[in-house]
Design an enzyme around this catalytic site. Sequence first.
Site, PDB file in Angstrom:
ATOM      1  N   LEU A  65     -18.979  42.587   4.629  1.00  0.00           N
ATOM      2  CA  LEU A  65     -17.851  43.304   3.976  1.00  0.00           C
ATOM      3  C   LEU A  65     -18.173  44.375   3.216  1.00  0.00           C
ATOM      4  CD1 LEU A  65     -16.385  39.624   2.472  1.00  0.00           C
ATOM      5  CD2 LEU A  65     -15.837  41.032   4.782  1.00  0.00           C
ATOM      6  N   ARG A  66     -19.414  44.780   2.960  1.00  0.00           N
ATOM      7  CA  ARG A  66     -19.947  45.937   2.500  1.00  0.00           C
ATOM      8  C   ARG A  66     -19.785  46.039   0.848  1.00  0.00           C
ATOM      9  NH1 ARG A  66     -23.663  47.275   5.624  1.00  0.00           N
ATOM     10  NH2 ARG A  66     -22.848  48.472   7.700  1.00  0.00           N
ATOM     11  N   ASP A 307     -20.359  39.632  14.308  1.00  0.00           N
ATOM     12  CA  ASP A 307     -21.517  40.560  13.691  1.00  0.00           C
ATOM     13  C   ASP A 307     -20.938  42.003  12.992  1.00  0.00           C
ATOM     14  OD1 ASP A 307     -23.782  41.314  12.851  1.00  0.00           O
ATOM     15  OD2 ASP A 307     -24.502  42.029  14.848  1.00  0.00           O
TER      16      ASP A 307
END
Lengths: 428, 329
Positions: A65-66, A307
Amino acid sequence: MRIRVKNGRVVDPARCFDSAADLFIADGRIVSLGDTPPAGFVAEGTIDATGCIVCPGLVDLSARLREPGLEYKATLESEMAAAAAGGVTTLACPPDTDPPLDEPGLVEMLRHRARLPEFANVHPVGALTVALAGQRLTEMAELAEAGCIAFGQANIAVVDTQVLLRAMQYAATFGFSVWLQAQDPYLARGGVAHDGEVAARLGLTGMPVVAETIALATLLHLARETGVRLHLQRISSAAGLEMIRAARAAGIAVTCDVAAHQLHLCENDIGWFDPHCRLDPPLRSSVDRDALRAGLADGGIDALCSDHTPVDDDAKQAPFAEAEPGATGLELLLPLTLRWAAEMKLPLAKALARVTSDPARVLGIPAGSLAPGAAADICVFDPEATFRVSRETLRSQGKNTPFLGHALKGRVRYTLIDGHLAHHDDMA
Amino acid sequence: MNLVTSRPSPQLNANGELIHLITLEGLPREIITGILDRAAPFTEIAEREVKKVPLLRGKSVFNLFFENSTRTRTTFEIAAKRLSADVINLNINTSSTAKGETLLDTVDNLAAMQADMFVVRHASSGAPYLIAQHLASTGREHIHVVNAGDGRHAHPTQGLLDMYTIRHYKQDFTGLAVAVVGDVLHSRVARSQLHALATLGVPDIRVVAPKTLLPSGVERMIGSGRLRVFHDLREGLKGVDVVMTLRLQNERMLGALLPSPQEYFKSYGLTPEKLALAKPDAIVMHPGPMNRGVEIDSAVADGRQAVILPQVTFGIAVRMAVMAMLAGA
């Protein structure tokens, strides 16, 4: 709110249920399945699923999700919109944020930020070692209390095998699962593509299959030694899969997953240095790809994950070796699952199990099911609707996927999370 | 599976004409021989009082060197100047740690200066292709890209000048046995040579190296099963017409690929005694710069069979031919 999902074909892989039926939802939970509403049920809302499949929301074992720290690549808002558009209602996110998820406060903050009703259920995977540096153990018990569902290293290896042993022992003490990608850091050093014909021709540094198998041997031995619940992420090779089968036959408690792009692509797809095919682990030979496809079908591989790795254009638009690895995937998980199922001639319920009930089992949570009483996490999709993958249609902030320009079948019409409408595609 | 035909070539336009020179892989034989034919008259220009032709007059050629090179840059510069082009040399030092302008930003800036041709040297395989693709996707396909060496991938003008040299001394390719000796794994030169030799119909192509210096699957690299792998230099040299030695870089000792330059020389160094196993009229080539006493013995490098200096001379003519063809001149 009481909702009736009508006229759909309901597929509940956990119970091998596949039949035309209506689904009745109340207060965020599934009430029943059938032709007629339960006694006293008056629908306040109706979803018309004519021509559609109604299945549990997808459970994705690996979606970056950063957040925190890498918001220039993606934000929680953008990636949650992507998850909902992809029919994903539960996901596990790896700890390789900036800083990594190695402190309870970071995990609490992430969980808090992800609490909006239209957001998928987010299960952070905590860092196994501080800063993912492979030296000191994290406060796993504290992190678990903060909401971590398992502990891992994303794709960063623990080089020191003594630390690895201790980490597994410690996790096993509390019954925590350890999730790792098998990749020997020395054999993988500098490698950017499968060590085969294509890397040889293009002059790319190869990453040999032994980088995976040697690391696997280490991990499997340590799992047997410690009794930890080990989940192997993103396996990439036929040889690796065979080792996992053998380990399981020998009684080692181990599960594994594979990334959706690995089922459809191989080293040849790198073409003329397509940076979208710069992935970790790398795309391997067509023989490996076929073994992974078969392994996922026969249960040798437990689950399929996206991924999901959004990467900004600047980091991708570089010579192949310098391009940041990864592909955006949340919105492609379902269509790529359907394509694999169609090509392998698998029953839909069996195929969907690999992205619903099976990953839920790996997570150890009661998701991925349409049983009465279960949370109303639902995906309604049109299996025949085709769409073209494009930068414009992808909701993820990452536009990086080898499937750009491809026409894929299977479009999500509605996504419900806890009975809340999180996505509605009115292009029908 | 034949990948060469299944992938669109980035260097030919819809009419099959050369618009960039990125690699010799998949380049049709007519184009390769066309370049060699075109180069022949350019060798004479060097003999003239005025070593210049006006074919590229008014054109701007940017030598874009992201990796250090004196020799290749100089030969490109001479080639462009003999064609009357304006040459701008840019040495752009990049390291993975040095953050700054991206490769494509650099290209955009230089393209805005009305460049007509980029000659690109880059440490990463595929960089010139990325640049060509970027120019095409932004409507600037009139700017031509010449690959002057990218990572381990390709060094097409070196491969072409090697073919020119072989043709000059041996005339015909179809009866030859050619050995490529040395560090194939890290060599863009070797990859370009092997593709060109295969395309030109050389029936007996050999590579000779220890296993640590060969990429996996090397025997399938050029398809057609004509490539044979030798680990013994003596065996590999038996009866060959051409010996193409490769440069061995010192850092190979650091990566545990080889124990020492001395041991390499003992097994793989080209000495007069080993060269005697080749045909008596065999020629010896080297892309330079040479490591005497490592991959080649001075007695061979300076011997009568060596054609290493003519290679350099031909290299200018071949680069002139490539630039002239790309510019449509």
